[in-house]
Design an enzyme around this catalytic site. Structure first.
Site, short mmCIF file in Angstrom:
data_model
loop_
_atom_site.label_atom_id
_atom_site.label_comp_id
_atom_site.label_asym_id
_atom_site.label_seq_id
_atom_site.Cartn_x
_atom_site.Cartn_y
_atom_site.Cartn_z
N TRP A 1 73.11 -6.34 46.17
CA TRP A 1 73.21 -6.92 44.93
C TRP A 1 74.37 -7.72 44.61
O TRP A 1 74.76 -7.98 43.50
CB TRP A 1 73.20 -5.74 43.98
N CYS B 1 64.88 -3.90 44.23
CA CYS B 1 64.10 -3.06 43.92
C CYS B 1 62.70 -3.49 44.12
O CYS B 1 61.91 -2.57 44.52
CB CYS B 1 64.29 -2.88 42.25
N HIS C 1 63.00 -2.96 36.30
CA HIS C 1 63.20 -2.11 37.46
C HIS C 1 61.84 -1.91 37.75
O HIS C 1 60.80 -1.52 37.28
CB HIS C 1 63.86 -0.85 37.30
N ASP D 1 60.07 6.27 43.96
CA ASP D 1 61.14 5.14 43.88
C ASP D 1 62.18 5.02 45.08
O ASP D 1 62.82 6.02 45.28
CB ASP D 1 61.92 5.42 42.58
N ASN E 1 62.41 6.28 28.65
CA ASN E 1 62.29 6.81 27.25
C ASN E 1 63.73 7.49 26.73
O ASN E 1 63.72 8.30 25.77
CB ASN E 1 61.21 7.92 27.30
N ASP F 1 67.23 6.99 24.35
CA ASP F 1 67.72 6.02 23.52
C ASP F 1 68.99 5.10 23.87
O ASP F 1 69.98 5.84 24.77
CB ASP F 1 67.89 6.78 22.26
N GLU G 1 55.98 4.65 20.62
CA GLU G 1 57.41 4.80 20.25
C GLU G 1 57.39 5.13 18.65
O GLU G 1 56.63 4.76 17.76
CB GLU G 1 57.98 3.39 20.03
N GLU H 1 56.62 11.47 20.52
CA GLU H 1 57.74 10.67 21.45
C GLU H 1 59.00 11.19 21.05
O GLU H 1 59.93 11.55 22.08
CB GLU H 1 57.73 9.30 20.99
N TYR I 1 70.12 -8.98 37.02
CA TYR I 1 68.96 -8.12 36.43
C TYR I 1 68.97 -6.80 36.36
O TYR I 1 68.41 -6.06 35.35
CB TYR I 1 67.42 -8.57 37.41
#
Length: 818
Positions: A343, A378, A437, A460, A500, A502, A549, A554, A622
């Site tokens: 990167w 990625c 990502h 991943d 998800n 905050d 959302e 949620e 990014y």
């Protein structure tokens, strides 16, 4: 290894942008075959082969590979990595056929197997019924849990008193108990779903129908036949032409990778190309990726990856374990896997990640040399993972998450810290939010989890050190992510935070403590997409990963997850009046042109509001790591009740050009303070600069075995010269990976080049191209090529013309001005 600043500049939120240092990819072998890396005088094979490295062959659990090893557990012992086949340390051959006495004498009346026809041609029934007819291989490739046919050529007519046994063997020390030595008596019930029956006996030909177990180990098996008659016993010698590949079977209901939708199987198993999405939620870019899972050599490369990790053969029937190993091995960290991540922005010792157009060149290089390939980010890790898992038979798709969080302290929130004046405290801001990502979903049942967690699983391969220090991630049930069940394996807390969490803004108080002054509840995982089934449209799959959302479900998922994090009381003290709304806008910006950013403020209260606003602009990788601020503006705005006002900031090309990094993204940080209410305004907005596409045109019809030509046209959008321009061209069934060096392209210049290729497989195909230079990257183009069968034939495969053409210098067909 990728540990140093060479690879991590622009990757983690805690790293400031630094001048990139010179990358140092894994070295090529010395002329005498020795590595310059750790391992001393040990040969490559002493480090790769289990027996040569004194490693026991027991089926112990796989773990991190020592950094001085090049494939501790590989069973590649006596071959170079590029040779055909994965499991080349074959069980000892008996040479010629043997009788009961073991002296090799063939007695009259013995049932001798003179030959075997596995009906392995791509046009034969086996390959077509097993959906393996696209693999560019001559060997038999079958999917487990599904029968296949073979023909035995005998020395005499088969009699009812004769006994025939088929045997399949894999690995260095085949054992019946571990499933690595399979014995199948013909005409009798086998064990674990293995069996074989006589379909037809005609003279000296014997047609057999063989059933494989739906739980069979995947890999390349040695095959032999034993016969027993009154005259003695015979064993067919091992022959590499009779080796059989067995892979997972999403068409088989008894296989735990079963997919109950044919259109899904066509897309997620058999489709050789796909779309990968990047950019920002508001400016989504897309590129075509050549997965190429059926190209010659790719299946061997996939099995070689399992060998290099030292994965026990006994565990290779479990897709959970296989996908976890692939997640670890597609990146090079801690196991010298397929791709070196980088990167830094400096790719001079390898390939710019944006320049790749597919997985084939990467996987074949790894198979051929045994060295990790520079470089990946990625989407490259994800593209290669899709190739490997589809090749092995797992339904897999490439998924992009926009505004993807990287939680570094297991708090399951993205924490941003400010001083008393709302100036960022960079030394505390280690969490980062990636513009996007890319990872993978693969489909399987999860017998290792409670019921309700089958289906899509996240894998991943981007190295993020999520699993107890091992650089792998998943498989993780998407259902567990959706409901915040972060105690479920594997790596659910990390992935939940990516989609998800905050964004929590903390302000330092006079006594040195920190207080939450603002929470962005919709800033993370704003859009999750993948390629739609049967088309090139984009499919929104956000609903699979999270409840709507702001909904009660949620909020419950977020707070349930946060309760298991390192800051379980993070929501105990939060909030202030929020009657001034802020919206950031950026026009569709084009690389090389001036642009404009603006902030819209709206007063929703019944009183006048005074807002002090600060805008500052920087370039960003990014990954959310930004560079030095190169432009800023401050303004105080008076808002009448119910009124709106816009604050603008023009940016000229000459202002941002010196600061550009990968993918030409910009980060606008906005912070503000409402004088009357004390409300804090904070927003981070990322936008990208669009790059041009390559225009591809097919010149003439495409027919299998016949040369045809493609024209590529490109216009340089910049007023500066592009130096050392490299084109890449690739398309499964059309063109093996090809690199074209075209030199320099002047400012605003248009160039045209032509390339010929010879299709090897009929049907609709994708030919993909990319352009890369130090001044401009992320330039791609694609064209669909409908290939007609060769006259009088359904297609052909020839490996002779399949080698990559690397470093070819191409003269331009024409050049023109703006």
């Amino acid at each position: 290894m990728m540990d140093g600043p060479r690879s991590d500049v622009g990757r983690w939120g805690g790293n400031p942008l630094q001048p990139p240092t010179t990358p140092s990819p894994e070295p090529e072998p010395e002329p005498d075959g020795r590595s310059r890396r750790g391992g001393g005088g040990r040969s490559f094979w002493a480090r790769c082969c289990g027996c040569c490295s004194c490693r026991h062959a027991a089926d112990d659990d796989w773990g991190p590979e020592p950094s001085d090893s090049r494939g501790r557990g590989s069973s590649s012992g006596t071959r170079r990595p590029g040779s055909r086949g994965s499991d080349s340390r074959r069980p000892v051959s008996r040479g010629s056929g043997v009788n009961a006495a073991g002296d090799g004498t063939i007695r009259e009346g013995m049932l001798v197997v003179n030959g075997v026809d596995l009906l392995s041609s791509r046009s034969d029934q086996n390959r077509r019924e097993h959906h393996t007819d696209e693999y560019e291989y001559d060997e038999l490739i079958v999917r487990r849990g599904q029968p296949f046919h073979m023909l035995l050529l005998l020395s005499r007519t088969y009699e009812s008193s004769d006994r025939i046994t088929l045997e399949l063997l894999i690995g260095n020390n085949p054992e019946v108990g571990k499933g690595t030595h399979v014995i199948i008596p013909v005409g009798k019930g086998g064990s674990g779903g293995w069996k074989a029956q006589v379909v037809k006996a005609s003279g000296q030909n014997l047609n057999l129908r063989v059933h494989t177990s739906p739980n069979a180990i995947i890999g390349k098996f040695q095959f032999t036949v034993r016969t027993q008659s009154d005259a003695g016993e015979f064993q067919l010698p091992f022959d590499p032409r009779n080796e059989i590949y067995i892979i997972f079977n999403p068409w088989c209901p008894e296989d735990i990778v079963y997919v109950d939708h044919e259109d899904w199987r066509q897309e997620y198993v058999l489709n050789e190309s796909g779309r990968i999405y990047y950019g920002t939620e508001a400016q989504i870019g897309e590129r075509t990726w050549n997965y190429g899972q059926f190209d010659h050599g790719v299946l061997d490369a996939c099995l070689y990856i399992l060998d290099r990790r030292g994965m026990p053969y006994g565990g290779r029937g479990d897709p959970v374990s296989v996908s976890r190993v692939i997640s670890a091995m597609v990146n090079s960290l801690d196991d010298n896997g397929v791709l070196i991540g980088n990167w830094s922005g400096d790719y001079s010792r390898g390939t710019n990640p944006s320049a790749w157009v597919g997985s084939v060149e990467i996987l074949l290089s790894y198979l051929r040399t045994g060295y990790s390939v520079p470089y990946g980010q990625c989407w490259v890790f994800a593209g290669v993972t899709t190739t490997v898992l589809r090749c092995l038979g797992l339904a897999t798709r490439t998924v992009t998450n926009f505004n993807s969080a990287h939680d570094t302290d297991t708090s399951l929130t993205m924490d941003i810290y400010f001083d008393e004046n709302m100036k960022p405290l960079e030394h505390l801001n280690h969490d980062s939010v990636w513009n996007f990502h890319v990872w993978n979903d693969c489909w399987m049942k999860r017998p290792d989890l409670p019921s309700g967690f089958d289906g899509w699983q996240v894998v991943d391969a981007t190295p993020q050190e999520t699993s107890s220090g091992i650089f792998c991630c998943g498989p993780c049930s998407v259902e567990s992510i959706k409901n915040g069940l972060v105690y479920m394996k594997y790596d659910t807390p990390f992935i939940f935070a990516e989609v998800n969490s905050d964004k929590v803004y903390w302000q330092r108080q006079d006594d040195g403590s920190f207080k939450i002054v603002y929470v962005e509840e919709k800033a993370i995982g704003t859009l999750i997409v993948t390629k739609a089934i049967g088309s090139n449209m984009r499919e929104d799959i956000t609903y699979l990963y999270k409840h709507p959302e702001g909904s009660d479900a949620e909020r419950k998922a977020v707070e349930t997850a946060a309760a298991h994090g390192s800051k379980p009381n993070v929501y105990a003290n939060r909030g202030s009046a929020e009657d001034v709304a802020m919206q950031v806008e950026a026009q569709d910006a084009v690389m090389g042109q001036d642009l404009m950013v603006s902030v819209m403020l709206t007063n929703h209260s019944s009183s006048r509001r005074t807002v002090k606003l600060h805008l500052y602009l920087s370039v960003t990788f990014y990954t959310g790591v930004s560079g030095t601020i190169f432009k800023e503006t401050k303004k105080e705005v008076e808002l009448a009740p119910g009124a709106s006002d816009r604050v603008t900031m023009p940016v000229a090309y000459k202002e941002y050009r010196p600061h550009l990094v990968d993918q030409g993204a910009m980060l606008l940080n906005v912070s503000g303070h409402v004088k009357e209410s004390g409300q804090v305004l904070a927003k981070q907005h990322t936008f990208r600069l669009r790059t041009p596409d390559l225009s591809l045109t097919l010149l003439g019809a495409a027919v299998v075995g016949q040369e045809c030509e493609v024209q590529i046209v490109f216009k340089n959008p910049l007023p500066v010269t592009l130096t050392n321009v490299v084109f890449r061209l690739e398309g499964s069934g059309l063109q093996r990976p090809k690199i074209l060096n075209v030199g320099d392209i002047g400012g605003n210049e248009t160039v045209t080049l032509r390339q010929s290729f010879v299709p090897v497989r009929p049907g609709p195909r994708q030919l993909i191209a990319s352009l890369d230079s130090p001044q401009l990257s992320q330039v791609h183009g694609v064209i669909q090529v409908d290939v007609a069968p060769a006259p009088g034939d359904g297609g052909f495969f020839s490996d002779a013309g399949g080698d990559s053409h690397l470093g070819e210098t191409i003269p331009m067909a024409s050049r023109g001005g703006a």
